[in-house]
Write a protein that holds these residues in place. Structure first.
Motif, short mmCIF file in Angstrom:
data_model
loop_
_atom_site.label_atom_id
_atom_site.label_comp_id
_atom_site.label_asym_id
_atom_site.label_seq_id
_atom_site.Cartn_x
_atom_site.Cartn_y
_atom_site.Cartn_z
N THR A 1 0.84 -1.19 0.00
CA THR A 1 0.00 0.00 0.00
C THR A 1 0.87 1.24 0.00
O THR A 1 2.01 1.22 0.48
CB THR A 1 -0.93 0.05 1.23
N THR A 2 0.31 2.32 -0.55
CA THR A 2 0.91 3.65 -0.41
C THR A 2 -0.19 4.65 -0.14
O THR A 2 -1.33 4.48 -0.57
CB THR A 2 1.71 4.08 -1.66
N ASP A 3 0.18 5.72 0.58
CA ASP A 3 -0.78 6.77 0.90
C ASP A 3 -0.01 8.08 1.00
O ASP A 3 1.00 8.17 1.71
CB ASP A 3 -1.48 6.46 2.22
N SER A 4 -0.49 9.08 0.26
CA SER A 4 0.03 10.45 0.36
C SER A 4 1.50 10.56 -0.02
O SER A 4 2.27 11.30 0.61
CB SER A 4 -0.20 11.00 1.78
N ARG B 1 -2.51 -7.12 -6.24
CA ARG B 1 -3.27 -6.97 -4.99
C ARG B 1 -2.74 -5.82 -4.13
O ARG B 1 -2.64 -5.91 -2.91
CB ARG B 1 -3.24 -8.27 -4.18
N CYS B 2 -2.44 -4.72 -4.77
CA CYS B 2 -1.94 -3.56 -4.05
C CYS B 2 -3.03 -2.49 -3.95
O CYS B 2 -4.07 -2.57 -4.61
CB CYS B 2 -0.69 -3.01 -4.73
N ASP B 3 -2.78 -1.48 -3.12
CA ASP B 3 -3.73 -0.40 -2.91
C ASP B 3 -2.93 0.90 -2.80
O ASP B 3 -2.24 1.13 -1.81
CB ASP B 3 -4.52 -0.65 -1.62
N PHE B 4 -3.00 1.72 -3.85
CA PHE B 4 -2.25 2.98 -3.90
C PHE B 4 -3.26 4.13 -3.94
O PHE B 4 -4.09 4.19 -4.83
CB PHE B 4 -1.36 3.04 -5.14
N ARG B 5 -3.14 5.04 -2.99
CA ARG B 5 -4.16 6.10 -2.91
C ARG B 5 -3.56 7.43 -2.49
O ARG B 5 -2.45 7.51 -1.97
CB ARG B 5 -5.28 5.69 -1.96
N ASN B 6 -4.32 8.48 -2.77
CA ASN B 6 -4.00 9.85 -2.36
C ASN B 6 -2.61 10.32 -2.81
O ASN B 6 -1.84 10.84 -2.00
CB ASN B 6 -4.11 9.99 -0.84
N PRO B 7 -2.25 10.15 -4.09
CA PRO B 7 -0.99 10.75 -4.53
C PRO B 7 -1.03 12.26 -4.36
O PRO B 7 -2.11 12.87 -4.38
CB PRO B 7 -0.90 10.35 -6.01
N VAL B 8 0.15 12.85 -4.19
CA VAL B 8 0.24 14.28 -3.89
C VAL B 8 1.08 14.96 -4.96
O VAL B 8 2.25 14.62 -5.15
CB VAL B 8 0.86 14.52 -2.51
N SER B 9 0.51 15.92 -5.68
CA SER B 9 1.30 16.72 -6.62
C SER B 9 2.13 17.72 -5.83
O SER B 9 1.64 18.34 -4.88
CB SER B 9 0.37 17.45 -7.59
N ARG B 10 3.40 17.84 -6.21
CA ARG B 10 4.30 18.73 -5.49
C ARG B 10 5.00 19.65 -6.49
O ARG B 10 5.62 19.18 -7.44
CB ARG B 10 5.32 17.94 -4.68
N ASN B 11 4.90 20.95 -6.24
CA ASN B 11 5.42 21.96 -7.15
C ASN B 11 4.89 21.70 -8.54
O ASN B 11 3.68 21.60 -8.74
CB ASN B 11 6.95 22.04 -7.06
#
Length: 442
Positions: free
Chosen positions: A323-326, A343-353
């Motif tokens: 999993t990944t978050d933020s 079977r992974c769960d990737f959520r809430n990516p954050v754009s930076r600059n």
């Protein structure tokens, strides 16, 4: 971009490391901070002083054991006032043991009680001091192999690490187990010099909080397992070129990362000069560079990374149940090869600059199965990264789901690339579709 998708296939290549963990020392010497009695190490009443440990380790033979015992009332040993050299090797059946713990019984040590460190920087430690040159407490040299290092509780290490495998020319260190490390306020815990090649390495049951440069960095590593680690950088930003990569691997093959939690590695760029764009935000969880292959990441979890949770330029990557978050990027898969995410769960990516965040960024070939992706406003679920002089990226997703909100998008590409979805629920609707991206003519 043309035609039918290339067939993708990816299978986990799990390393078979040749490490024995059940072996016990044949003989043991007791070591304390100041020594006691006759100082010959036969028991705690006659413990050897730690200042004599380097010389004693020089006489180590297969099966030799060294127990470093601590009394909480006596305080920690200074880790920045001297260095211990470890150059002797054990053998396959009888490693050399160096273990730390609280004094217990006549010839035993026990796990530490409470948070008191065994080793601590005598000088005031800060993020700024990590930028200055310092030396590791243990220097592992001469290809020392068949080693068991465990139980060390440390506070305030330099970027040179607490353990450093030293070799300017190509030198192999084989069959090493590092376990039970508790660390806080660290530049690094494990460091390697450019010539150090580690083989059959196991790193397990370690925790570190407050990390400036990383928990561990390896120049050349093969047949290795990292298991049951909790690593929290705690947003200790070294600034400038002092980037945090919690685990970094420059070259190697057959590496397994399992049951690892990675948090809060974030390096902000300096303020931009007038008229210039803001710089690139750094900070990664696990980083494997282009000279790596056959990497498996299983049940690992990354959150709040300035850049990538898992930045994998390796050939043949398998990610399962992660999993990944933020994070800016949940997973980055760069190379063509048998790469798969299951079977992974990737959520809430954050754009930076000026960099758009993505659950997954792919620059090669990748198959995604039974995985959940969630991209919010200003981000993308799957970002295809086209590079000149290499095949356009091809990503195939089977099953699982993609959810977007606001102006978040399913997929994007900076040039040629293909993203196929087969029976994927996109915002709740089962979808089979082929997204074809083409480079815009200038």
């Amino acid at each position: 971009m043309a035609g039918s998708a290339r067939q993708l296939r990816a299978e986990a290549v799990v390393p078979t490391i040749q490490v024995t963990t059940a072996a016990k020392p044949k003989s043991v010497l007791m070591v304390t901070a100041t020594g006691a009695g006759d100082e010959d190490g036969r028991d705690w009443q006659n413990a050897m002083p730690i200042g004599a440990l380097s010389k004693a380790l020089g006489r180590a033979r297969p099966g030799s054991g060294y127990l470093i015992g601590f009394d909480p009332a006596s305080g920690p040993v200074a880790l920045d006032q001297g260095q211990i050299a470890l150059k002797a090797s054990g053998d396959e059946k009888s490693p050399v043991f160096v273990q730390a713990g609280q004094i217990a019984g006549k010839h035993e040590i026990a796990a530490a009680q409470g948070d008191l460190p065994f080793f601590k920087s005598a000088r005031t430690w800060s993020i700024q001091t990590v930028r200055r040159r310092g030396s590791s407490y243990f220097a592992i040299i001469n290809g020392a192999s068949h080693l068991r290092l465990s139980g060390f509780h440390v506070d305030g290490t330099p970027a040179d690490g607490f353990f450093k495998f030293r070799a300017k020319q190509a030198t192999t260190f084989d069959d090493v187990v590092i376990s039970g490390i508790e660390a806080r306020n660290v530049g690094r815990v494990i460091e390697t010099e450019r010539g150090a090649m580690l083989r059959n390495l196991l790193v397990s049951d370690c925790r570190a909080v407050g990390i400036v440069r990383g928990f561990a960095r390896f120049r050349d590593l093969a047949d290795a397992v990292f298991r049951d680690l909790e690593l929290d950088a705690a947003n200790m930003d070294g600034g400038g070129k002092h980037v945090c990569q919690l685990i970094a691997l420059a070259a190697g093959e057959n590496v397994l990362f399992e049951n690892i939690t990675l948090r809060n590695a974030l390096n902000e760029p300096p303020p931009p000069k007038q008229g210039k764009k803001p710089g690139y935000v750094q900070g990664d969880g696990i980083v494997c560079e282009r000279k790596t292959s056959n990497v498996t990441v299983r049940n690992c979890h990354a959150s709040n990374m300035g850049d990538g949770g898992f930045d994998l330029k390796s050939t043949n990557v398998t990610m399962e149940d992660c999993t990944t978050d933020s994070c800016k990027f949940g997973a980055r898969i760069w190379a063509a090869g048998n790469n798969v995410i299951r079977r992974c769960d990737f959520r809430n990516p954050v754009s930076r600059n000026d960099t758009m965040g993505a659950c997954i960024q792919a620059g090669g070939t990748l198959e995604i199965t039974d995985t959940k992706l969630q991209a919010g406003p200003g981000t993308v679920a799957v970002s295809l990264s086209y590079k000149k002089n290499q095949e356009p990226p091809l990503v195939v997703m089977r099953g699982g789901s993609i959810e977007t909100s606001g102006d978040g998008v399913v997929a994007r590409c900076n040039g040629d690339g293909v993203f196929e979805v087969h029976d994927v629920k996109i915002n709740g609707k089962p979808t089979t579709h082929r997204y074809v991206f083409e480079k815009k003519e200038e």
